[in-house]
Structures are given as structure tokens and as C-alpha cells.
Design a protein around this motif. Structure first.
Motif, PDB file in Angstrom:
ATOM      1  N   CYS A   1       0.839  -1.208   0.000  1.00  0.00           N
ATOM      2  CA  CYS A   1       0.000   0.000   0.000  1.00  0.00           C
ATOM      3  C   CYS A   1       0.875   1.260   0.000  1.00  0.00           C
ATOM      4  CB  CYS A   1      -0.920   0.022   1.226  1.00  0.00           C
ATOM      5  SG  CYS A   1      -1.877   1.558   1.325  1.00  0.00           S
TER       6      CYS A   1
ATOM      7  N   CYS B   1      -6.746   5.840   2.099  1.00  0.00           N
ATOM      8  CA  CYS B   1      -6.930   5.031   0.897  1.00  0.00           C
ATOM      9  C   CYS B   1      -7.292   5.927  -0.294  1.00  0.00           C
ATOM     10  CB  CYS B   1      -8.021   3.989   1.114  1.00  0.00           C
ATOM     11  SG  CYS B   1      -8.317   2.981  -0.349  1.00  0.00           S
ATOM     12  N   THR B   2      -6.584   5.709  -1.399  1.00  0.00           N
ATOM     13  CA  THR B   2      -6.864   6.474  -2.620  1.00  0.00           C
ATOM     14  C   THR B   2      -7.560   5.615  -3.675  1.00  0.00           C
ATOM     15  OG1 THR B   2      -4.713   5.894  -3.536  1.00  0.00           O
ATOM     16  CG2 THR B   2      -4.839   7.952  -2.292  1.00  0.00           C
TER      17      THR B   2
ATOM     18  N   CYS C   1      -6.257   2.872  -5.197  1.00  0.00           N
ATOM     19  CA  CYS C   1      -5.343   2.415  -6.263  1.00  0.00           C
ATOM     20  C   CYS C   1      -5.476   0.913  -6.541  1.00  0.00           C
ATOM     21  CB  CYS C   1      -3.904   2.754  -5.898  1.00  0.00           C
ATOM     22  SG  CYS C   1      -3.224   1.743  -4.557  1.00  0.00           S
ATOM     23  N   LYS C   2      -5.982   0.163  -5.597  1.00  0.00           N
ATOM     24  CA  LYS C   2      -6.223  -1.291  -5.699  1.00  0.00           C
ATOM     25  C   LYS C   2      -4.952  -2.150  -5.668  1.00  0.00           C
ATOM     26  CE  LYS C   2     -10.420  -0.503  -8.395  1.00  0.00           C
ATOM     27  NZ  LYS C   2     -10.153   0.848  -8.884  1.00  0.00           N
TER      28      LYS C   2
ATOM     29  N   CYS D   1      -3.428  -3.212  -3.145  1.00  0.00           N
ATOM     30  CA  CYS D   1      -3.636  -4.228  -2.105  1.00  0.00           C
ATOM     31  C   CYS D   1      -4.455  -5.395  -2.647  1.00  0.00           C
ATOM     32  CB  CYS D   1      -4.303  -3.618  -0.885  1.00  0.00           C
ATOM     33  SG  CYS D   1      -5.845  -2.752  -1.263  1.00  0.00           S
TER      34      CYS D   1
HETATM   35  S1  SF4 Z   1      -6.541   0.675  -2.583  1.00  0.00           S
HETATM   36 FE1  SF4 Z   1      -5.367  -0.558  -1.090  1.00  0.00          FE
HETATM   37  S2  SF4 Z   1      -3.202  -0.225  -1.662  1.00  0.00           S
HETATM   38 FE2  SF4 Z   1      -4.388   1.417  -2.637  1.00  0.00          FE
HETATM   39  S3  SF4 Z   1      -4.364   3.133  -1.151  1.00  0.00           S
HETATM   40 FE3  SF4 Z   1      -6.239   1.929  -0.742  1.00  0.00          FE
HETATM   41  S4  SF4 Z   1      -5.639   0.515   0.904  1.00  0.00           S
HETATM   42 FE4  SF4 Z   1      -3.746   1.261  -0.043  1.00  0.00          FE
END
Ligand code: SF4
Ligand code: SF4
Length: 94
Positions: free
Chosen positions: A25, A51-52, A54-55, A57
Motif C-alpha cells: 500500500c 486510501c486512494t 489504487c487497488k 492491495c
Molecule cells: S486501494 Fe489498497 S493499496 Fe491502494 S491506497 Fe487503498 S488501501 Fe492502499
């Protein structure tokens, strides 16, 4: 006007605590619990911030259904929200 809200949803009983999502992450938004799940693994959980969407994770987690990223759009313009509520109220009243 809308704002996109994203957050990871982790099924703690399916998590094996491998920490791939934590390391992967870019926002450091996932943490490892001190507690253990029923299978005896420490599990990952969302810190609640950063959390942005971005996926990264999601794509790095090796356990099927252990981790999903949920996203929704929130209306942030009050005048639009009021208009939608007023329309919904009008329909409900007829
Ligand atoms: S989608 Fe997952 S990896 Fe991306 S910022 Fe959110 S928690 Fe972190
Ligand atoms: S990558 Fe998946 S299995 Fe590994 S700690 Fe994160 S949620 Fe758990």
C-alpha cells in the motif's frame, strides 16, 4: 459535485497475515492487528485513513475474497443534495 470515497474491506477470517497488502500500500493505510483470527493468524485491517483506491492491495493479496476495495461517489455539493432530497420527498408524497 461528487467526491470518490475508497476503502479496503478485509475479511479477517480469510486473511493469513502475509503482509503483502501492508507492504504494497503506497499510503501505508493497512496495518497488522495484534489480535489473531480463528485460524491463528494476525490479520490485516484498514487504518481508516488514506486510501486512494489504487487497488494495489487487492491485486497483491493471494487469498481469494480476503480483500476487496470498495468505492462509491458521495455528493458534496449541498445544493444538489438538497434538490435530490426534495425530488425524492415529492415523489414519496404523491
Ligand atoms: S486501494 Fe489498497 S493499496 Fe491502494 S491506497 Fe487503498 S488501501 Fe492502499
Ligand atoms: S495480502 Fe491478503 S492475506 Fe496477506 S495480509 Fe493482506 S489481506 Fe491478509
Amino acid at each position: 459535485m461528487t467526491e470518490e470515497i475508497s476503502y479496503p474491506v478485509i475479511n479477517k477470517e480469510l486473511c493469513k497475515g502475509c503482509m503483502r497488502c501492508i507492504v504494497g500500500c503506497p499510503q501505508n493505510a493497512i496495518l497488522l492487528s495484534d489480535d489473531m483470527n480463528d485460524a491463528g493468524y494476525q490479520f490485516a485491517y484498514y487504518s481508516g485513513n488514506g486510501c486512494t483506491g489504487c487497488k494495489d492491495c487487492y491485486f497483491t493479496c493471494p487469498e481469494p475474497l480476503a480483500l476487496e476495495v470498495h468505492q462509491y461517489k458521495k455528493i458534496v455539493n449541498d445544493s444538489v443534495a438538497k434538490m435530490i432530497k426534495a425530488k425524492a420527498a415529492g415523489k414519496g408524497g404523491k
